[in-house]
Design a protein around this motif. Structure first.
Motif, PDB file in Angstrom:
ATOM      1  N   UNK A  49      28.427  25.123  56.510  1.00 58.53           N
ATOM      2  CA  UNK A  49      29.741  24.566  56.314  1.00 58.53           C
ATOM      3  C   UNK A  49      30.581  25.564  55.517  1.00 58.53           C
ATOM      4  N   UNK A  50      31.805  25.840  55.987  1.00 59.03           N
ATOM      5  CA  UNK A  50      32.719  26.767  55.318  1.00 59.03           C
ATOM      6  C   UNK A  50      33.659  25.978  54.424  1.00 59.03           C
ATOM      7  N   UNK A  51      33.867  26.470  53.226  1.00 58.52           N
ATOM      8  CA  UNK A  51      34.797  25.842  52.288  1.00 58.52           C
ATOM      9  C   UNK A  51      35.864  26.869  51.949  1.00 58.52           C
ATOM     10  N   UNK A  52      37.098  26.455  52.046  1.00 58.10           N
ATOM     11  CA  UNK A  52      38.224  27.323  51.676  1.00 58.10           C
ATOM     12  C   UNK A  52      38.631  26.964  50.257  1.00 58.10           C
TER      13      UNK A  52
ATOM     14  N   UNK B 134      43.198  21.532  50.392  1.00 61.96           N
ATOM     15  CA  UNK B 134      43.345  20.152  50.863  1.00 61.96           C
ATOM     16  C   UNK B 134      43.432  20.140  52.381  1.00 61.96           C
ATOM     17  N   UNK B 135      42.861  19.086  52.976  1.00 61.02           N
ATOM     18  CA  UNK B 135      42.886  18.908  54.417  1.00 61.02           C
ATOM     19  C   UNK B 135      43.474  17.538  54.704  1.00 61.02           C
ATOM     20  N   UNK B 136      44.378  17.466  55.684  1.00 60.87           N
ATOM     21  CA  UNK B 136      44.997  16.188  56.052  1.00 60.87           C
ATOM     22  C   UNK B 136      44.026  15.368  56.893  1.00 60.87           C
TER      23      UNK B 136
ATOM     24  N   UNK C 176      45.078  22.016  57.591  1.00 61.43           N
ATOM     25  CA  UNK C 176      45.157  22.533  56.235  1.00 61.43           C
ATOM     26  C   UNK C 176      46.505  22.146  55.629  1.00 61.43           C
ATOM     27  N   UNK C 177      46.476  21.568  54.456  1.00 62.88           N
ATOM     28  CA  UNK C 177      47.721  21.197  53.772  1.00 62.88           C
ATOM     29  C   UNK C 177      48.245  22.430  53.050  1.00 62.88           C
ATOM     30  N   UNK C 178      49.510  22.744  53.299  1.00 66.96           N
ATOM     31  CA  UNK C 178      50.129  23.938  52.728  1.00 66.96           C
ATOM     32  C   UNK C 178      51.463  23.566  52.112  1.00 66.96           C
ATOM     33  N   UNK C 179      51.702  24.047  50.920  1.00 66.17           N
ATOM     34  CA  UNK C 179      53.017  23.946  50.299  1.00 66.17           C
ATOM     35  C   UNK C 179      53.606  25.347  50.310  1.00 66.17           C
ATOM     36  N   UNK C 180      54.841  25.456  50.764  1.00 65.29           N
ATOM     37  CA  UNK C 180      55.472  26.768  50.861  1.00 65.29           C
ATOM     38  C   UNK C 180      56.889  26.714  50.312  1.00 65.29           C
TER      39      UNK C 180
END
Length: 190
Positions: A1-4, A15-17, A22-26
């Motif tokens: 299992x890969x974890x970012x 965070x994942x929705x 992938x949840x991203x704030x920009x």
């Protein structure tokens, strides 16, 4: 299992929705504002110059040359008029044309290039010549035409001046006397 995990070294997981995205704030910032913060944004302004001639007449107003190694981006163009008189078409528009890479070496008054980061003394490797003499227009014609009727106008512009490239602004005046100022806002890439 890969974890970012985040890049801070704290091991905070991304965070994942619920849709497995992938949840991203920009934060978005335009290039001019970013360049101004770094002392790489500028204004070139002629101030008001009184032009006169036998109506109608043409006049080279401003030559801008990039002597640096990084591209120069011109992002807006502004023009204003303070007086109009004499003979000819007093209510007809002034035609402003922008030409790329005129041939020759201009002579005329050199303008200061103003850094938009207040107090930043960083110089720009750009030469702006007012009322340039000694240039020959390219046969390909103008890059831009703008009619100016009166008052002040400003518009967005997207013109890139690579290293050792230049532009020339010429005015076609329908009357024998006009007070005009113009300029550019822009930034240096890199």
């Amino acid at each position: 299992m890969t974890i970012i995990v985040d890049g801070t070294g704290q091991g905070t997981r991304a965070a994942v929705t619920k849709e497995n995205r992938l949840r991203v704030d920009a934060v978005s910032e335009n290039a001019y504002a970013h360049s101004a913060q770094r002392g790489k944004a500028f204004t070139i302004n002629t101030k008001t110059i009184l032009y006169s001639g036998t109506a109608p007449f043409q006049q080279s107003i401003l030559h801008v040359h990039n002597h640096g190694t990084d591209d120069v981006e011109l992002t807006s163009f502004f023009v204003g008029e303070s007086v109009r008189g004499g003979q000819g078409g007093l209510t007809d528009p002034i035609l402003l044309e922008l030409y790329g890479n005129p041939a020759g070496t201009p002579t005329g008054n050199q303008l200061d290039i103003v850094n938009q980061r207040v107090g930043d003394p960083t110089p720009f490797n750009i030469m702006a010549t007012l009322d340039p003499v000694g240039l020959t227009l390219t046969p390909s014609g103008p890059l831009l035409h703008q009619y100016h009727y009166s008052g002040r106008a400003q518009d967005n512009l997207n013109i890139t001046l690579p290293s050792n490239q230049s532009i020339l602004v010429r005015g076609s005046f329908p009357c024998s006397l006009a007070g005009v100022y113009l300029g550019f806002n822009g930034y240096v890439r890199g």
